[in-house]
Design a protein around this motif. Sequence first.
Motif, PDB file in Angstrom:
ATOM      1  N   SER A 175       7.357  22.690  -3.302  1.00 52.07           N
ATOM      2  CA  SER A 175       5.885  21.990  -2.870  1.00 52.07           C
ATOM      3  C   SER A 175       4.307  22.725  -3.159  1.00 52.07           C
ATOM      4  O   SER A 175       4.738  24.226  -3.164  1.00 52.07           O
ATOM      5  N   SER A 177       2.150  23.674  -2.036  1.00 54.11           N
ATOM      6  CA  SER A 177       0.991  23.953  -0.681  1.00 54.11           C
ATOM      7  C   SER A 177       2.089  24.794  -0.061  1.00 54.11           C
ATOM      8  O   SER A 177       1.913  25.126   0.063  1.00 54.11           O
ATOM      9  N   GLY A 178       3.353  25.225  -0.339  1.00 57.17           N
ATOM     10  CA  GLY A 178       4.826  25.687   0.132  1.00 57.17           C
ATOM     11  C   GLY A 178       4.351  27.013  -0.506  1.00 57.17           C
ATOM     12  O   GLY A 178       4.452  27.417   0.254  1.00 57.17           O
ATOM     13  N   MET A 181       1.904  29.008   0.536  1.00 53.57           N
ATOM     14  CA  MET A 181       1.484  29.473   1.680  1.00 53.57           C
ATOM     15  C   MET A 181       3.006  30.848   1.410  1.00 53.57           C
ATOM     16  O   MET A 181       2.589  31.960   2.254  1.00 53.57           O
TER      17      MET A 181
END
Lengths: 200, 243
Positions: A175, A177-178, A181
């Motif tokens: 993803s 957003s992953g 991170m």
Amino acid sequence: MNSIHNISIVVISQSDVVLTGLFEILKSSMASEVILLHRGDELIDYPALNGHIIIIATSEEQEKSGSFMRQILTSTQNIHFITLQLHPDSVYSNRTINLFDTPTLICYKVNEIVNSFLSDQSKDTDTELTKREIEVLQLLTKGYSNKEIADQLFVSTHTVISHRKNISEKTGIKSASGLTMYAILKKIIDVSDINQDELI
Amino acid sequence: MELFNENSKLAFVIHKDHSLLPVINRLGIKLGFGDKTIRNICEENQIDLNFFVETINVFHYEAYFPEKRLLDFSISMVIEYLIKTHQYYKDYLIPENDRLIELFLSASPDENTENELVRKFYAKFKEEFVIHINFEEREMFPFILELNAVVENPEKRAQFTKKYPSFSIESFEKEHSNMDDKMDDLKNIIIKYLPPNYDQNRGNAFLANLFLFEKDLKNHSRIEDHILMPKVKQLEILLANNE
């Protein structure tokens, strides 16, 4: 199950006994997933299948739906067919699986192929991201779309998508957003560069 | 791997596979059933015997998926089970995840940015997940139940078409893989990338719960994608043919 190598085995047989038996055996292989089908054309239910595919089917089934399966599997990197033999007296070969082979031998043959995929992969790619992939990742974490990234790097959207695919394969993170991170934890970007509320 | 049948003692089943505990709860069974067989228990509790047996087998053994037999079950029974699964997520698994992630992140010596990011990522995942299951319960399941009712009773047709003028289940079908991806990402971030300056035991406890969640969710998606959706598509075809 969530292997970053992304190798799927598709077993095709009309017989549930054969399917279940091979499933049990292949569970301990190095592939990430084993899919059981009664007919080759049922593969149409798996449009998102990508990575490396090993298809185990009888030669009749391969003749019948081999080309159809190739048409469906457009996003795969590599398709390898193994012929399933149902008679005990057929000739031994490592490109075939015989129903009378021992489980260890079947698993061994499949793992040989899996290994050949893996060594292909490590030839041109490591788990380290390339400079270009890092650039794509940086833009991605700023919230740019594939099209915008393509424009900025003067490449096609298709190329950006293929970079994204490689980034996910290498990192194990899919993803957006992953990946943000990941980029922060790997110090590829700084927390202050991004809008946390939107991007994570 | 063995499959269970109606004559299996439920205590034996649980000894074999304790991950079925929440599943039997969802099907309406509490512990303390002595040596009763699945058949006895289902009769006592007025639970559909076949549905019980197939559901625990599907959960127990991932290669087992008797599509044809599962397609015989009534749609309301399948939906009731799915809603109970959602309830288990909302009432237990998610709060438990919340508790464990707090324990694990707050056990670090000093609050750091990395942990704060993991917390945010998890919060976002949870938010999306809850929106997803609420959407299914408030929009998708009612639509399916009404569709089912119209097929059984064509008189309700006008009302249905008015409410869902151009609706088809296709418009609902999405986003399962999205949830799975985020869950995978969270696991990979912790396993592979997060600096391990936290209490390992607490980190492990959180991950273990996440793996449990993943297994349950996978089965849940299997039932939705391979039983519920084909049934609904059947209903839509029936409805279209009646026109």
